[in-house]
Motif scaffolding. Structure first.
Motif, PDB file in Angstrom:
ATOM      1  N   GLN A 142      -8.334   0.255   4.780  1.00 51.68           N
ATOM      2  CA  GLN A 142      -8.129   0.932   3.485  1.00 51.68           C
ATOM      3  C   GLN A 142      -7.315   2.221   3.663  1.00 51.68           C
ATOM      4  O   GLN A 142      -6.409   2.492   2.884  1.00 51.68           O
ATOM      5  N   GLN A 143      -7.639   3.012   4.684  1.00 53.40           N
ATOM      6  CA  GLN A 143      -6.879   4.244   4.938  1.00 53.40           C
ATOM      7  C   GLN A 143      -5.421   3.923   5.251  1.00 53.40           C
ATOM      8  O   GLN A 143      -4.510   4.610   4.783  1.00 53.40           O
ATOM      9  N   ASN A 144      -5.204   2.876   6.040  1.00 52.55           N
ATOM     10  CA  ASN A 144      -3.849   2.492   6.397  1.00 52.55           C
ATOM     11  C   ASN A 144      -3.071   2.010   5.163  1.00 52.55           C
ATOM     12  O   ASN A 144      -1.900   2.330   5.000  1.00 52.55           O
ATOM     13  N   LEU A 145      -3.726   1.251   4.297  1.00 48.92           N
ATOM     14  CA  LEU A 145      -3.067   0.803   3.062  1.00 48.92           C
ATOM     15  C   LEU A 145      -2.712   1.986   2.169  1.00 48.92           C
ATOM     16  O   LEU A 145      -1.643   2.007   1.551  1.00 48.92           O
ATOM     17  N   MET A 146      -3.585   2.979   2.109  1.00 51.56           N
ATOM     18  CA  MET A 146      -3.282   4.180   1.319  1.00 51.56           C
ATOM     19  C   MET A 146      -2.102   4.938   1.923  1.00 51.56           C
ATOM     20  O   MET A 146      -1.263   5.467   1.195  1.00 51.56           O
ATOM     21  N   ASP A 147      -2.027   4.982   3.253  1.00 53.82           N
ATOM     22  CA  ASP A 147      -0.875   5.609   3.915  1.00 53.82           C
ATOM     23  C   ASP A 147       0.414   4.877   3.565  1.00 53.82           C
ATOM     24  O   ASP A 147       1.458   5.498   3.354  1.00 53.82           O
ATOM     25  N   ARG A 148       0.360   3.546   3.514  1.00 54.35           N
ATOM     26  CA  ARG A 148       1.555   2.772   3.178  1.00 54.35           C
ATOM     27  C   ARG A 148       2.052   3.117   1.777  1.00 54.35           C
ATOM     28  O   ARG A 148       3.251   3.205   1.544  1.00 54.35           O
ATOM     29  N   ILE A 149       1.126   3.342   0.856  1.00 52.55           N
ATOM     30  CA  ILE A 149       1.517   3.747  -0.499  1.00 52.55           C
ATOM     31  C   ILE A 149       2.150   5.134  -0.448  1.00 52.55           C
ATOM     32  O   ILE A 149       3.203   5.367  -1.040  1.00 52.55           O
TER      33      ILE A 149
END
Length: 196
Positions: free
Chosen positions: A129-136
């Motif tokens: 989830q943290q990584n997906l938020m970073d991608r955004i």
């Protein structure tokens, strides 16, 4: 019938997919707009020597992987007879094992993992989830119209939502050549929920 022509990148040897490149090199060009026509071939032990030499790299900016990459542009290397993403191996060497059991990503603080950055100071263990938020945050996500299989644009989705109550699911589905379930999910915000 399979093509007998091979990729024009020196040393690749894989069959052509498009633009005289194999699937991997075509995908890299399509994603980044750039491609090198030479591919670094590594000798036995060269990759590990390179990693060892750069494990404490202090330079500014990203550290670009000079060896093989996968179809998504991420650095790859062989270890224990298998191919692994190099940034995961380097993250483990620098930061130790992931904090707990479960899915942990070796995340790129710079947002350039898809361009093969392996800078040790850019790599950290993060939850999916943290990584997906970073991608955004970095603009490297592929949600919405950025997704290669997307049929709809943000403008289409807004029109589908504003037409609710005036135009039925079937008519909107026919207009955009999608299923009625797609229209229903968009209107209920099951898909494209992030779009205001």
């Amino acid at each position: 019938m399979a093509s007998s022509k091979i990729c024009k990148v020196d040393g690749c040897g894989k069959p052509i997919r498009a633009r005289e490149w194999c699937t991997a090199h075509y995908s890299r060009w399509h994603r980044t707009g750039e491609i090198s026509l030479t591919q670094k071939q590594s000798e036995k032990g060269e990759v590990q020597r390179w990693v060892d030499e750069h494990l404490h790299f202090e330079g500014e900016g990203c550290l670009w992987w000079p060896f093989a990459r996968n179809n998504h542009g991420y650095a790859v290397m062989g270890a224990a007879g298998k191919t692994h993403r190099a940034h995961r191996i380097i993250c483990r060497m620098v930061n130790g094992d992931p904090p707990t059991k479960g899915k942990w990503d070796a995340a790129h603080e710079c947002g350039n993992g898809h361009l093969a950055c392996v800078h040790p100071r850019h790599l950290f263990w993060k939850t999916r989830q943290q990584n997906l938020m970073d991608r955004i945050k970095h603009g490297t996500d592929n949600r919405g119209e950025k997704h290669p299989l997307a049929k709809l644009t943000e403008e289409n989705v807004r029109e589908i939502r504003t037409s609710a109550g005036h135009i039925g699911h079937g008519d909107m589905a026919a207009k955009y050549e999608v299923t009625q379930a797609t229209i229903r999910d968009i209107r209920r915000r099951k898909t494209w929920g992030w779009l205001v």
